[in-house]
Design an enzyme around this catalytic site. Structure first.
Site, PDB file in Angstrom:
ATOM      1  N   PRO A   2       0.831  -1.212   0.000  1.00 17.77           N
ATOM      2  CA  PRO A   2       0.000   0.000   0.000  1.00 17.77           C
ATOM      3  C   PRO A   2       0.862   1.257   0.000  1.00 17.77           C
ATOM      4  CG  PRO A   2      -0.807  -1.586   1.603  1.00 17.77           C
ATOM      5  CD  PRO A   2       0.512  -2.102   1.107  1.00 17.77           C
ATOM      6  N   GLU A   3       0.458   2.249  -0.779  1.00 11.58           N
ATOM      7  CA  GLU A   3       1.203   3.496  -0.851  1.00 11.58           C
ATOM      8  C   GLU A   3       0.384   4.621  -0.226  1.00 11.58           C
ATOM      9  OE1 GLU A   3       3.364   4.221  -4.397  1.00 11.58           O
ATOM     10  OE2 GLU A   3       3.535   2.115  -4.908  1.00 11.58           O
TER      11      GLU A   3
END
Length: 285
Positions: A2-3
């Site tokens: 996840p960013e």
């Protein structure tokens, strides 16, 4: 992994659903997610039971929940972590690791930390309500209203490393992960190996603008989702992957010039770029 847009979507969901709630009980179903807490699962539970959640904040890819006593719950999603707000009687997720029973949460729900691969984790940050000292070294991200554009551009243009490596340097700029770095570089027409000190000021300004634009667009669509692991607090996936121009598109035609997108190995991951729009920089003499 996840960013920033995915983590921001989760933060916003936590802010809506659990702020103001009091933690009445905690079930630690596996010790690994709380491994960073010095006194283990028992100490983690004792430190948090009875505390009220006063906020939901983020620095880069880290989340923290400030508590009424000045401490905070500090979390990182790792590769597969999820923070889910679920009805108390909802079926237990297969990889549920930590469950927070809450009094006063929206619609009587509870907070669950689910993590298949268990690279993420939770800990108690003593005195960390304002900013956990464990993450004070992490730079602000480009979506932060206090991000200093001029300082970032100046520092970027003094460094000799490749610009993609610099975009991933959490001490220089936080929250820009592999996917959005490739997308920002494609939009800017820059190869990831171009050294920072060989960027013109205009190129640096444009790159920062593109990074903001691509992350803002992803945030508006709920983040980038490639599988069921990347979800918000309601278990809903994002759909920005349908808008990607470079990342994950090896051998597909470039949306700008039609040349096949190329993939190369990069820091145990992959980089995707258009060899025509993003030409390889010449070596220094």
């Amino acid at each position: 992994m996840p960013e920033l847009p995915e983590v921001e979507v989760v933060r916003a969901g936590l802010e809506r659903h659990v702020v103001g709630a009091t933690i009445t009980a905690i079930d630690v179903l596996h010790d690994r997610p709380v491994r960073r807490h010095p006194s283990g699962a028992a100490g983690f539970t004792a430190a948090l039971t009875g505390r009220r959640i006063d906020g939901a904040r983020r620095r880069g890819k880290y989340l923290w929940l400030p508590l009424d006593n000045g401490d905070a719950i500090l979390g990182h999603l790792g590769m597969s972590g999820q923070m889910l707000v679920q009805p108390v009687d909802a079926p237990v997720e297969r990889h549920l690791r930590v469950r927070f029973r809450l009094d006063g949460a929206a619609e009587g729900r509870e907070l669950r930390f689910v993590d298949q691969r268990m690279f993420g984790g939770l800990s108690v940050s003593l005195g960390g309500a304002e900013l956990p000292p464990e993450i004070a070294h992490i730079a602000r991200d480009p979506m932060d209203p206090e991000f200093d554009d001029e300082q970032f551009i100046a520092r970027l243009r003094k460094r000799t490393s490749g610009v993609k490596r610099l975009l991933l340097d959490q001490g220089l700029i936080s929250g820009v992960g592999n996917i959005y770095a490739d997308e920002a570089l494609w939009r800017a027409g820059l190869h990831g190996e171009r050294p920072g000190d060989r960027l013109t000021r205009k190129q640096a300004v444009d790159l920062l603008r593109h990074a903001r634009e691509v992350m803002g667009a992803a945030l508006a669509q709920g983040g980038t989702s490639f599988d069921a692991l990347y979800v918000n607090v309601n278990g809903e996936s994002g759909y920005f992957d349908r808008s990607l121009h470079a990342y994950g598109r090896e051998d597909e035609p470039c949306d700008r010039c039609g040349t096949a997108i190329r993939r190369v190995a990069f820091m145990n991951r992959s980089s995707y770029f258009c060899p025509r729009c993003q030409p390889t920089p010449r070596r220094r003499l």
